[in-house]
Design a protein around this motif. Sequence first.
Motif, PDB file in Angstrom:
ATOM      1  N   GLU A  83       0.867  -1.296   0.021  1.00 29.16           N
ATOM      2  CA  GLU A  83       0.082   0.208  -0.022  1.00 29.16           C
ATOM      3  C   GLU A  83       0.789   1.296   0.095  1.00 29.16           C
ATOM      4  O   GLU A  83       0.510   2.289  -0.715  1.00 29.16           O
ATOM      5  CB  GLU A  83      -0.993  -0.170   1.193  1.00 29.16           C
ATOM      6  N   GLN A  84       1.947   1.156   0.761  1.00 30.69           N
ATOM      7  CA  GLN A  84       2.750   2.150   0.732  1.00 30.69           C
ATOM      8  C   GLN A  84       3.465   2.562  -0.664  1.00 30.69           C
ATOM      9  O   GLN A  84       3.609   3.722  -1.017  1.00 30.69           O
ATOM     10  CB  GLN A  84       4.158   2.052   1.756  1.00 30.69           C
ATOM     11  N   MET A  85       3.824   1.605  -1.386  1.00 34.30           N
ATOM     12  CA  MET A  85       4.529   1.594  -2.711  1.00 34.30           C
ATOM     13  C   MET A  85       3.347   2.242  -3.484  1.00 34.30           C
ATOM     14  O   MET A  85       3.791   3.071  -4.390  1.00 34.30           O
ATOM     15  CB  MET A  85       5.022   0.088  -3.081  1.00 34.30           C
ATOM     16  N   ARG A  86       2.305   1.709  -3.626  1.00 35.60           N
ATOM     17  CA  ARG A  86       0.975   2.246  -4.334  1.00 35.60           C
ATOM     18  C   ARG A  86       0.701   3.557  -4.214  1.00 35.60           C
ATOM     19  O   ARG A  86       0.645   4.395  -5.079  1.00 35.60           O
ATOM     20  CB  ARG A  86      -0.095   1.435  -4.476  1.00 35.60           C
ATOM     21  N   ALA A  87       0.926   3.988  -2.939  1.00 36.02           N
ATOM     22  CA  ALA A  87       0.594   5.522  -2.515  1.00 36.02           C
ATOM     23  C   ALA A  87       1.603   6.406  -3.060  1.00 36.02           C
ATOM     24  O   ALA A  87       1.355   7.608  -3.491  1.00 36.02           O
ATOM     25  CB  ALA A  87       0.143   5.573  -1.161  1.00 36.02           C
ATOM     26  N   VAL A  88       2.621   6.007  -3.143  1.00 36.66           N
ATOM     27  CA  VAL A  88       3.902   6.940  -3.280  1.00 36.66           C
ATOM     28  C   VAL A  88       3.758   6.829  -4.884  1.00 36.66           C
ATOM     29  O   VAL A  88       4.140   8.098  -5.501  1.00 36.66           O
ATOM     30  CB  VAL A  88       5.217   6.649  -2.705  1.00 36.66           C
ATOM     31  N   ALA A  89       3.682   5.853  -5.509  1.00 35.82           N
ATOM     32  CA  ALA A  89       3.937   5.666  -7.105  1.00 35.82           C
ATOM     33  C   ALA A  89       2.466   6.660  -7.715  1.00 35.82           C
ATOM     34  O   ALA A  89       2.586   7.325  -8.521  1.00 35.82           O
ATOM     35  CB  ALA A  89       3.856   4.187  -7.524  1.00 35.82           C
ATOM     36  N   ASP A  90       1.301   6.412  -6.811  1.00 43.36           N
ATOM     37  CA  ASP A  90       0.378   7.207  -7.367  1.00 43.36           C
ATOM     38  C   ASP A  90       0.503   8.686  -7.106  1.00 43.36           C
ATOM     39  O   ASP A  90       0.198   9.709  -7.887  1.00 43.36           O
ATOM     40  CB  ASP A  90      -1.133   6.854  -6.578  1.00 43.36           C
ATOM     41  N   LEU A  91       1.018   9.290  -6.001  1.00 38.57           N
ATOM     42  CA  LEU A  91       1.388  10.651  -5.749  1.00 38.57           C
ATOM     43  C   LEU A  91       2.312  11.016  -6.882  1.00 38.57           C
ATOM     44  O   LEU A  91       2.183  12.133  -7.370  1.00 38.57           O
ATOM     45  CB  LEU A  91       1.859  10.589  -4.249  1.00 38.57           C
ATOM     46  N   LEU A  92       3.472  10.375  -7.237  1.00 45.10           N
ATOM     47  CA  LEU A  92       4.387  10.897  -8.241  1.00 45.10           C
ATOM     48  C   LEU A  92       3.723  10.863  -9.629  1.00 45.10           C
ATOM     49  O   LEU A  92       3.959  11.855 -10.354  1.00 45.10           O
ATOM     50  CB  LEU A  92       5.473   9.737  -8.306  1.00 45.10           C
ATOM     51  N   ALA A  93       2.600   9.729  -9.957  1.00 45.30           N
ATOM     52  CA  ALA A  93       2.143   9.811 -11.283  1.00 45.30           C
ATOM     53  C   ALA A  93       1.172  11.026 -11.411  1.00 45.30           C
ATOM     54  O   ALA A  93       0.862  11.571 -12.308  1.00 45.30           O
ATOM     55  CB  ALA A  93       1.203   8.581 -11.421  1.00 45.30           C
ATOM     56  N   THR A  94       0.492  11.341 -10.425  1.00 46.54           N
ATOM     57  CA  THR A  94      -0.609  12.446 -10.321  1.00 46.54           C
ATOM     58  C   THR A  94       0.096  14.132 -10.025  1.00 46.54           C
ATOM     59  O   THR A  94      -0.453  15.035 -10.477  1.00 46.54           O
ATOM     60  CB  THR A  94      -1.559  12.552  -9.291  1.00 46.54           C
ATOM     61  N   SER A  95       1.499  14.106 -10.012  1.00 44.79           N
ATOM     62  CA  SER A  95       2.274  15.419  -9.581  1.00 44.79           C
ATOM     63  C   SER A  95       2.596  16.169 -10.982  1.00 44.79           C
ATOM     64  O   SER A  95       3.023  15.307 -11.900  1.00 44.79           O
ATOM     65  CB  SER A  95       3.344  15.186  -8.554  1.00 44.79           C
ATOM     66  N   ALA A  96       2.326  17.154 -11.275  1.00 47.55           N
ATOM     67  CA  ALA A  96       2.806  17.926 -12.295  1.00 47.55           C
ATOM     68  C   ALA A  96       4.171  18.253 -12.378  1.00 47.55           C
ATOM     69  O   ALA A  96       4.856  18.405 -13.653  1.00 47.55           O
ATOM     70  CB  ALA A  96       1.915  19.197 -12.520  1.00 47.55           C
ATOM     71  N   GLN A  97       4.893  18.250 -11.477  1.00 51.86           N
ATOM     72  CA  GLN A  97       6.385  18.520 -11.335  1.00 51.86           C
ATOM     73  C   GLN A  97       6.888  17.583 -10.481  1.00 51.86           C
ATOM     74  O   GLN A  97       6.392  17.071  -9.572  1.00 51.86           O
ATOM     75  CB  GLN A  97       6.681  19.992 -10.810  1.00 51.86           C
ATOM     76  N   PRO A  98       8.308  17.230 -10.558  1.00 50.24           N
ATOM     77  CA  PRO A  98       9.089  16.653  -9.644  1.00 50.24           C
ATOM     78  C   PRO A  98       8.890  16.940  -8.257  1.00 50.24           C
ATOM     79  O   PRO A  98       8.955  18.236  -8.094  1.00 50.24           O
ATOM     80  CB  PRO A  98      10.532  16.595 -10.522  1.00 50.24           C
TER      81      PRO A  98
END
Length: 140
Positions: A83-98
């Motif tokens: 769940e932690q991996m998915r949450a961080v991956a989803d956050l990075l995927a939805t972010s407009a900038q690094p």
Amino acid sequence: MTAPNLAPAAPQPDDTRAAEERNGQVRWLRPAFQNPQPVPVQTALGGGLAAGHVIGGAVLGGPARRSAPAADAIGPWPATLPEQMRAVADLLATSAQPLELDAIATRFKGRGPWKKSLPRILDTLDALGRARREGAGWRG
């Protein structure tokens, strides 16, 4: 000699079938092969493909899952590693900038030393191709 007058007593099978198809009813000879009914699944995947697309009988996206949270939303830190991996991956995927490590940490709240695991999670996501380092930040 004249041709006898033959009036059709009943509609021909081809006419009946054509009328049914015009109304949206199709009779498949092999329904499981000709018209499989895939189960609708999740909305979007990276790479321009959308989940739910059928390619060669396979449905992309696997089982349905909840959509990613908004990039600026603060959520609880998940309890399990997947769940932690998915949450961080989803956050990075939805972010407009690094996002820098501190910016990622501010998007979650939790108790204990959970922030110590963020570098390991980011490195793992990088190895899996779900995140990449851009300067001092991370992008999904």
